[in-house]
Scaffold this motif. Structure first.
Motif, PDB file in Angstrom:
ATOM      1  N   ALA A 124      18.716  77.329  47.922  1.00 55.58           N
ATOM      2  CA  ALA A 124      18.702  76.152  47.057  1.00 55.58           C
ATOM      3  C   ALA A 124      17.353  76.069  46.367  1.00 55.58           C
ATOM      4  N   GLU A 125      17.354  75.524  45.172  1.00 57.68           N
ATOM      5  CA  GLU A 125      16.123  75.242  44.447  1.00 57.68           C
ATOM      6  C   GLU A 125      16.072  73.747  44.201  1.00 57.68           C
ATOM      7  N   LEU A 126      15.133  73.095  44.850  1.00 58.70           N
ATOM      8  CA  LEU A 126      15.003  71.642  44.738  1.00 58.70           C
ATOM      9  C   LEU A 126      14.047  71.322  43.602  1.00 58.70           C
ATOM     10  N   THR A 127      14.517  70.532  42.662  1.00 57.61           N
ATOM     11  CA  THR A 127      13.707  70.186  41.500  1.00 57.61           C
ATOM     12  C   THR A 127      13.691  68.679  41.298  1.00 57.61           C
ATOM     13  N   SER A 128      12.796  68.250  40.413  1.00 56.78           N
ATOM     14  CA  SER A 128      12.659  66.831  40.099  1.00 56.78           C
ATOM     15  C   SER A 128      12.927  66.614  38.615  1.00 56.78           C
ATOM     16  N   GLU A 129      13.535  65.486  38.292  1.00 60.02           N
ATOM     17  CA  GLU A 129      13.785  65.159  36.890  1.00 60.02           C
ATOM     18  C   GLU A 129      12.525  64.673  36.190  1.00 60.02           C
ATOM     19  N   THR A 130      11.519  64.296  36.949  1.00 59.90           N
ATOM     20  CA  THR A 130      10.321  63.696  36.356  1.00 59.90           C
ATOM     21  C   THR A 130       9.099  64.602  36.401  1.00 59.90           C
ATOM     22  N   SER A 131       9.207  65.769  37.015  1.00 60.29           N
ATOM     23  CA  SER A 131       8.060  66.680  37.080  1.00 60.29           C
ATOM     24  C   SER A 131       8.567  68.114  37.161  1.00 60.29           C
ATOM     25  N   GLU A 132       7.620  69.057  37.164  1.00 59.02           N
ATOM     26  CA  GLU A 132       7.977  70.468  37.260  1.00 59.02           C
ATOM     27  C   GLU A 132       7.971  70.955  38.707  1.00 59.02           C
ATOM     28  N   THR A 133       8.003  70.037  39.641  1.00 59.51           N
ATOM     29  CA  THR A 133       8.002  70.378  41.064  1.00 59.51           C
ATOM     30  C   THR A 133       9.210  71.238  41.410  1.00 59.51           C
TER      31      THR A 133
ATOM     32  N   THR B 245      14.172  55.823  52.039  1.00 57.24           N
ATOM     33  CA  THR B 245      13.727  54.502  51.579  1.00 57.24           C
ATOM     34  C   THR B 245      12.745  54.614  50.416  1.00 57.24           C
ATOM     35  N   GLY B 246      12.080  55.770  50.301  1.00 61.34           N
ATOM     36  CA  GLY B 246      11.142  55.976  49.216  1.00 61.34           C
ATOM     37  C   GLY B 246      11.765  56.783  48.093  1.00 61.34           C
ATOM     38  N   ALA B 247      10.938  57.149  47.122  1.00 57.25           N
ATOM     39  CA  ALA B 247      11.412  57.922  45.971  1.00 57.25           C
ATOM     40  C   ALA B 247      11.847  59.318  46.412  1.00 57.25           C
ATOM     41  N   VAL B 248      12.952  59.787  45.834  1.00 60.64           N
ATOM     42  CA  VAL B 248      13.407  61.158  46.065  1.00 60.64           C
ATOM     43  C   VAL B 248      12.629  62.057  45.115  1.00 60.64           C
TER      44      VAL B 248
END
Length: 240
Positions: free
Chosen positions: A134-143, A228-231
């Motif tokens: 799996a490749e976990l990515t973020s919609e708000t950063s290039e993480t 509970t926090g940001a994903v």
């Protein structure tokens, strides 16, 4: 052979290497590299399994004979030539003719086939089951976080790259199994970049097809049993 090696765009190098690995013709360093490749490359793993089965069938019903030493090198050349030509019915008929020629003084093509079982060490086919990534990515950063799951030992390996928790917070990993309504915690992530998590068998069975998520939580982890926090990153687990 199956569509893995007969389909368009097949990788000639992979076919040749898989054949030589199945016949135990590779030097030790190249053989070790091929073994590691089979662990992470599903297509190459299937090629080795197919070659191994094909070669094994040749000698299933033939009595063993002692072959001339020169035939080991000849068989290596034959495997490379046949891999480059393809593995269809015509290639198999051509291969039988070549083996007959190689037999020389053994007198019959059937005897030549036995060379595969008596001249070369037995090679057990590598694991031919699936591996997952799996490749976990973020919609708000290039993480980007990469994950690989091996169902044989239940180990989930992660490379968290540059992902880090905000000050005073911790990273927690979650699995949302396919069809489930709520994620299950896989634990807090340590500070290391390379991480290996041993999953229980029942939980490991839920990984294929699921979603992996990383959220930022209080230092001791989520107090509610759910994020509970940001994903910070999310990705689907797929067969590699």
């Amino acid at each position: 052979m199956s569509e893995v090696s007969d389909g368009p765009g097949r990788d000639e190098e992979a076919i040749v290497t898989a054949a030589e690995y199945a016949l135990n013709l590779l030097p030790p360093d190249e053989r070790e590299a091929a073994r590691r490749r089979a662990e992470v490359d599903g297509r190459f793993r299937r090629l080795v399994a197919e070659w191994t089965e094909d070669f094994a069938r040749l000698a299933d019903e033939v009595e063993p004979v002692a072959p001339p030493p020169r035939l080991r090198k000849a068989l290596g050349r034959f495997a490379r030539q046949e891999a480059r030509r393809g593995r269809g019915p015509r290639a198999r008929r051509r291969g039988a003719a070549v083996l007959g020629w190689l037999a020389g003084g053994i007198a019959a093509a059937a005897s030549a086939l036995v060379i595969l079982s008596v001249a070369l060490p037995v090679v057990a086919p590598p694991y031919s089951g699936p591996l997952y990534e799996a490749e976990l990515t973020s919609e708000t950063s290039e993480t980007r976080v990469t994950a690989r799951f091996d169902p044989r030992d239940g180990v989930l390996a992660l490379d968290r790259g540059q992902l880090s928790a905000p000050p005073g917070r911790a990273l927690q990993l979650w699995l949302l199994p396919e069809g489930a309504d709520a994620p299950v915690s896989l634990g807090l992530l340590p500070e290391a970049t390379q991480i290996r998590l041993q999953l229980p068998q029942d939980l490991g069975a839920e990984v294929p097809g699921g979603l992996l998520e990383i959220s930022e939580e209080p230092p001791g982890g989520s107090p509610t049993g759910g994020p509970t926090g940001a994903v910070l990153a999310v990705g689907e687990v797929e067969e590699s």
